[in-house]
Design a protein around this motif. Structure first.
Motif, short mmCIF file in Angstrom:
data_model
loop_
_atom_site.label_atom_id
_atom_site.label_comp_id
_atom_site.label_asym_id
_atom_site.label_seq_id
_atom_site.Cartn_x
_atom_site.Cartn_y
_atom_site.Cartn_z
N ASN A 184 -2.37 -26.12 -37.79
CA ASN A 184 -3.06 -25.18 -36.90
C ASN A 184 -2.07 -24.22 -36.25
OD1 ASN A 184 -5.59 -26.23 -37.41
ND2 ASN A 184 -5.56 -27.63 -35.66
N GLN A 185 -0.94 -24.75 -35.81
CA GLN A 185 0.08 -23.89 -35.22
C GLN A 185 0.63 -22.91 -36.26
OE1 GLN A 185 2.59 -27.13 -33.89
NE2 GLN A 185 2.14 -26.72 -31.73
N LEU A 186 0.78 -23.37 -37.49
CA LEU A 186 1.30 -22.53 -38.56
C LEU A 186 0.38 -21.34 -38.83
CD1 LEU A 186 3.58 -22.33 -40.69
CD2 LEU A 186 2.10 -23.60 -42.25
N GLU A 187 -0.91 -21.56 -38.67
CA GLU A 187 -1.90 -20.49 -38.91
C GLU A 187 -1.92 -19.45 -37.79
OE1 GLU A 187 -5.49 -22.66 -39.42
OE2 GLU A 187 -5.12 -23.11 -41.53
N ASP A 188 -1.32 -19.80 -36.65
CA ASP A 188 -1.31 -18.89 -35.50
C ASP A 188 -0.06 -18.00 -35.59
OD1 ASP A 188 -1.21 -17.64 -33.04
OD2 ASP A 188 -1.76 -19.43 -31.90
N TYR A 226 -0.30 -22.55 -52.93
CA TYR A 226 -0.65 -23.23 -51.69
C TYR A 226 0.09 -22.59 -50.51
CZ TYR A 226 -2.56 -27.45 -49.44
OH TYR A 226 -3.29 -28.32 -48.68
N LEU A 227 1.39 -22.34 -50.69
CA LEU A 227 2.20 -21.78 -49.60
C LEU A 227 1.77 -20.36 -49.24
CD1 LEU A 227 5.83 -22.96 -50.51
CD2 LEU A 227 4.36 -23.85 -48.72
N SER A 228 1.32 -19.60 -50.25
CA SER A 228 0.92 -18.21 -50.01
C SER A 228 -0.25 -18.11 -49.03
CB SER A 228 0.55 -17.53 -51.34
OG SER A 228 -0.61 -18.09 -51.89
N ILE A 229 -1.06 -19.15 -48.98
CA ILE A 229 -2.18 -19.19 -48.04
C ILE A 229 -1.67 -19.08 -46.60
CG2 ILE A 229 -4.10 -20.61 -47.15
CD1 ILE A 229 -4.25 -21.87 -49.98
N TYR A 230 -0.47 -19.66 -46.38
CA TYR A 230 0.12 -19.67 -45.03
C TYR A 230 1.24 -18.64 -44.90
CZ TYR A 230 -2.35 -24.12 -44.52
OH TYR A 230 -3.31 -25.09 -44.45
N ASN A 231 1.29 -17.69 -45.83
CA ASN A 231 2.31 -16.64 -45.83
C ASN A 231 3.73 -17.20 -45.90
OD1 ASN A 231 0.53 -14.37 -45.63
ND2 ASN A 231 0.20 -14.92 -43.48
N LEU A 232 3.90 -18.29 -46.64
CA LEU A 232 5.21 -18.90 -46.85
C LEU A 232 5.66 -18.67 -48.29
CD1 LEU A 232 4.59 -22.31 -45.04
CD2 LEU A 232 5.84 -20.35 -44.14
#
Length: 334
Positions: A184-188, A226-232
């Motif tokens: 959740n923090q990662l998405e913020d 998978y990582l691209s979803i979180y901009n990683l």
């Protein structure tokens, strides 16, 4: 020397080692998790496939995970000894605990080790048997510590580093902060940006432990998706191993053939003779010449014989400066 993973209980230290090792970490001693983590270089994998080599050998980096409460502010004699024998400290910060202020947390820990180093420094300065060089460097260190600067932020010459090497200062060790965040923090994005601003003068990694565990067994393509979803861009494993190389000013060179494809680590700016010594002291002693080609050229051509025929292999002397990604064959005679 090994890299030491530290932090308080339940901060994610063991999970970090598990992710780095892709679940291969094991108990070597009764209470210490240890693992040699291979740096899985895609260039070496391509060379291995090109030659259909019988074995592939990556560069390994050793990590140790101390159990329980292993904070810098709670040093035990055993913990202190481990720090002295370590190369880089990976400090796990449990930011998923939402009541934690990361700036205060890191500052408090840094202040603790500065105070301990100041105690060591002042005790040493009372020794009347110090020579002028020793006293000078201790006074320089004391001045900076009093200004709350750790030794790893002080410019010290090679001769000064040699003088203080046996004095067991803690803040001379580089600290890489591993910030354990929830998904959740990662998405913020605003929250993550605030963390980056607070740590902009430190070496740090954002570590979404839950996410990293989930992708551990996925294929490379699945991991990227998978990582691209979180901009990683990269899993933390790649980030950490690459940063260790960058920090230590290291490069990789390769040897490749039917028997083996192997990566070797070397200090940037090293010569072909030093590379030969990395492989074996006898090879350096009997060095005749180095035959060198870029890894991607060799993969494209497909084998050594054809590379020689096409004039792509360069003949280099012992003073040749090895480049990252070179494939080297050393001719020698003992």
């Amino acid at each position: 020397m090994a890299n030491l993973i530290i932090g308080e209980s339940q901060s994610g230290k063991t999970t970090f080692l598990k992710v780095l090792s892709k679940g291969r970490a094991h108990l070597k001693f009764s209470d210490i998790n240890v693992c040699a983590v291979p740096k899985e270089d895609y260039r070496l994998i391509q060379l291995w496939k090109t030659f259909n080599s019988k074995s592939i050998n990556f560069i390994n980096m050793d990590f140790i995970d101390l159990p329980g409460n292993a904070k810098l502010s709670s040093l035990t004699p055993q913990f202190y000894e481990r720090i002295q024998k370590s190369e880089i400290l990976f400090y796990i910060i449990p930011l998923f605990r939402e009541d934690l202020d990361i700036k205060n947390y890191t500052n408090n820990e840094q202040n603790e080790i500065i105070l301990r180093d100041l105690e060591i420094c002042e005790r040493l300065l009372k020794n009347r048997k110090l020579n002028m060089a020793e006293k000078s460097v201790l006074e320089k260190i004391q001045k900076n510590l009093l200004e709350e600067k750790p030794l790893n932020e002080i410019e010290l010459r090679e001769d000064e580093l040699k003088i203080i090497s046996s004095w067991n200062f803690i803040s001379i060790k580089p600290i890489f902060y591993v910030i354990n965040v929830s998904n959740n923090q990662l998405e913020d994005s605003k929250f993550i940006e605030e963390i980056k601003n607070k740590l902009k003068n430190k070496i740090y990694f954002i570590f979404p432990a839950q996410l990293e565990e989930e992708i551990m067994e996925l294929s490379e393509d699945e991991v990227k998706e998978y990582l691209s979803i979180y901009n990683l861009k990269d899993p933390i494993r790649n980030q950490v191993l690459d940063k260790i190389f960058e920090y230590n000013d290291l490069i990789s060179f390769f040897t490749a053939g039917e028997k083996e494809a192997r990566a070797w680590k070397l200090k940037k700016g090293s010569t072909a003779l030093e590379a030969a010594g990395t492989i074996h002291s006898d090879i350096a002693r009997g060095f005749i010449r180095a035959e060198v080609i870029r890894w991607d050229e060799l993969v494209q051509i497909g084998d050594w014989k054809k590379a020689y025929q096409e004039g792509k292999v360069r003949i280099e002397k012992k003073d040749y400066i090895v480049q990252d990604g070179d494939v080297i064959y050393i001719r020698f005679h003992v």
